[in-house]
Design a protein around this motif. Structure first.
Motif, mmCIF file in Angstrom:
data_model
loop_
_atom_site.group_PDB
_atom_site.id
_atom_site.type_symbol
_atom_site.label_atom_id
_atom_site.label_comp_id
_atom_site.label_asym_id
_atom_site.label_seq_id
_atom_site.Cartn_x
_atom_site.Cartn_y
_atom_site.Cartn_z
ATOM 1 N N TRP A 256 0.827 -1.202 0.000
ATOM 2 C CA TRP A 256 0.000 0.000 0.000
ATOM 3 C C TRP A 256 0.861 1.252 0.000
ATOM 4 O O TRP A 256 0.545 2.230 -0.661
ATOM 5 C CB TRP A 256 -0.920 -0.024 1.222
ATOM 6 N N TRP A 257 1.985 1.217 0.701
ATOM 7 C CA TRP A 257 2.822 2.407 0.833
ATOM 8 C C TRP A 257 3.652 2.696 -0.406
ATOM 9 O O TRP A 257 3.677 3.818 -0.903
ATOM 10 C CB TRP A 257 3.769 2.276 2.028
ATOM 11 N N SER A 258 4.343 1.695 -0.909
ATOM 12 C CA SER A 258 5.295 1.957 -1.984
ATOM 13 C C SER A 258 4.739 1.696 -3.377
ATOM 14 O O SER A 258 5.293 2.176 -4.358
ATOM 15 C CB SER A 258 6.545 1.093 -1.789
ATOM 16 N N GLY A 259 3.682 0.908 -3.481
ATOM 17 C CA GLY A 259 3.146 0.553 -4.784
ATOM 18 C C GLY A 259 3.910 -0.587 -5.435
ATOM 19 O O GLY A 259 3.541 -1.062 -6.497
ATOM 20 N N GLY A 260 4.991 -1.038 -4.781
ATOM 21 C CA GLY A 260 5.763 -2.174 -5.289
ATOM 22 C C GLY A 260 5.188 -3.481 -4.762
ATOM 23 O O GLY A 260 4.206 -3.506 -4.021
ATOM 24 N N ILE A 261 5.812 -4.574 -5.139
ATOM 25 C CA ILE A 261 5.371 -5.876 -4.675
ATOM 26 C C ILE A 261 5.542 -5.976 -3.162
ATOM 27 O O ILE A 261 6.573 -5.574 -2.616
ATOM 28 C CB ILE A 261 6.168 -7.004 -5.373
ATOM 29 N N ASP A 262 4.531 -6.503 -2.496
ATOM 30 C CA ASP A 262 4.551 -6.667 -1.043
ATOM 31 C C ASP A 262 5.348 -7.930 -0.709
ATOM 32 O O ASP A 262 4.822 -9.043 -0.764
ATOM 33 C CB ASP A 262 3.116 -6.771 -0.522
ATOM 34 N N THR A 263 6.628 -7.777 -0.385
ATOM 35 C CA THR A 263 7.491 -8.931 -0.144
ATOM 36 C C THR A 263 7.117 -9.676 1.136
ATOM 37 O O THR A 263 7.325 -10.885 1.226
ATOM 38 C CB THR A 263 8.975 -8.525 -0.094
ATOM 39 N N PHE B 208 10.902 0.163 -18.043
ATOM 40 C CA PHE B 208 12.073 0.588 -17.275
ATOM 41 C C PHE B 208 12.490 -0.414 -16.201
ATOM 42 O O PHE B 208 13.148 -0.067 -15.241
ATOM 43 C CB PHE B 208 11.859 1.967 -16.661
ATOM 44 N N GLY B 209 12.084 -1.679 -16.346
ATOM 45 C CA GLY B 209 12.518 -2.735 -15.449
ATOM 46 C C GLY B 209 11.815 -2.793 -14.108
ATOM 47 O O GLY B 209 12.251 -3.508 -13.218
ATOM 48 N N ARG B 210 10.718 -2.076 -13.937
ATOM 49 C CA ARG B 210 9.978 -2.110 -12.668
ATOM 50 C C ARG B 210 9.296 -3.469 -12.520
ATOM 51 O O ARG B 210 8.624 -3.941 -13.425
ATOM 52 C CB ARG B 210 8.928 -1.002 -12.636
ATOM 53 N N VAL B 211 9.476 -4.099 -11.373
ATOM 54 C CA VAL B 211 8.871 -5.411 -11.119
ATOM 55 C C VAL B 211 7.376 -5.223 -10.872
ATOM 56 O O VAL B 211 6.957 -4.453 -10.006
ATOM 57 C CB VAL B 211 9.535 -6.109 -9.916
ATOM 58 N N ASP B 212 6.567 -5.934 -11.676
ATOM 59 C CA ASP B 212 5.111 -5.822 -11.580
ATOM 60 C C ASP B 212 4.490 -7.032 -10.886
ATOM 61 O O ASP B 212 3.424 -6.936 -10.300
ATOM 62 C CB ASP B 212 4.522 -5.670 -12.980
ATOM 63 N N SER B 213 5.158 -8.181 -10.953
ATOM 64 C CA SER B 213 4.672 -9.402 -10.322
ATOM 65 C C SER B 213 5.787 -10.436 -10.329
ATOM 66 O O SER B 213 6.851 -10.211 -10.896
ATOM 67 C CB SER B 213 3.440 -9.936 -11.047
ATOM 68 N N TYR B 214 5.513 -11.568 -9.705
ATOM 69 C CA TYR B 214 6.432 -12.697 -9.709
ATOM 70 C C TYR B 214 5.688 -13.933 -10.180
ATOM 71 O O TYR B 214 4.540 -14.160 -9.783
ATOM 72 C CB TYR B 214 7.004 -12.974 -8.309
ATOM 73 N N SER B 215 6.335 -14.729 -11.021
ATOM 74 C CA SER B 215 5.808 -16.033 -11.415
ATOM 75 C C SER B 215 6.570 -17.084 -10.620
ATOM 76 O O SER B 215 7.800 -17.062 -10.576
ATOM 77 C CB SER B 215 6.010 -16.285 -12.909
#
Length: 63
Positions: free
Chosen positions: A12-19, A46-53
């Motif tokens: 919620w804070w960073s908008g990145g994947i919640d590790t 630009f190489g931003r991680v959107d998800s993980y498989s």
């Protein structure tokens, strides 16, 4: 048996994947008898991680 799943939950804070949530998901899968065989980052512009498989495999019960 093997499966491929995609993990997309965002922080919620960073908008990145919640590790933290990703680690919790992996722990839950391990508890259900699944083992993560590989994990690949899916990127967008630009190489931003959107998800993980994740490739997961069901461990057979030992006899």
């Amino acid at each position: 048996m093997q499966r491929v799943i995609e993990f997309k939950k965002k922080s919620w804070w960073s908008g990145g994947i919640d590790t933290v949530a990703l680690n919790e998901k992996i722990a839950a899968l391990n508890g259900d008898g699944w083992q993560v065989k590989s994990m690949v980052a899916n990127t967008v512009a630009f190489g931003r991680v959107d998800s993980y498989s994740l490739l997961i495999e069901l461990q057979e019960a030992k006899k």
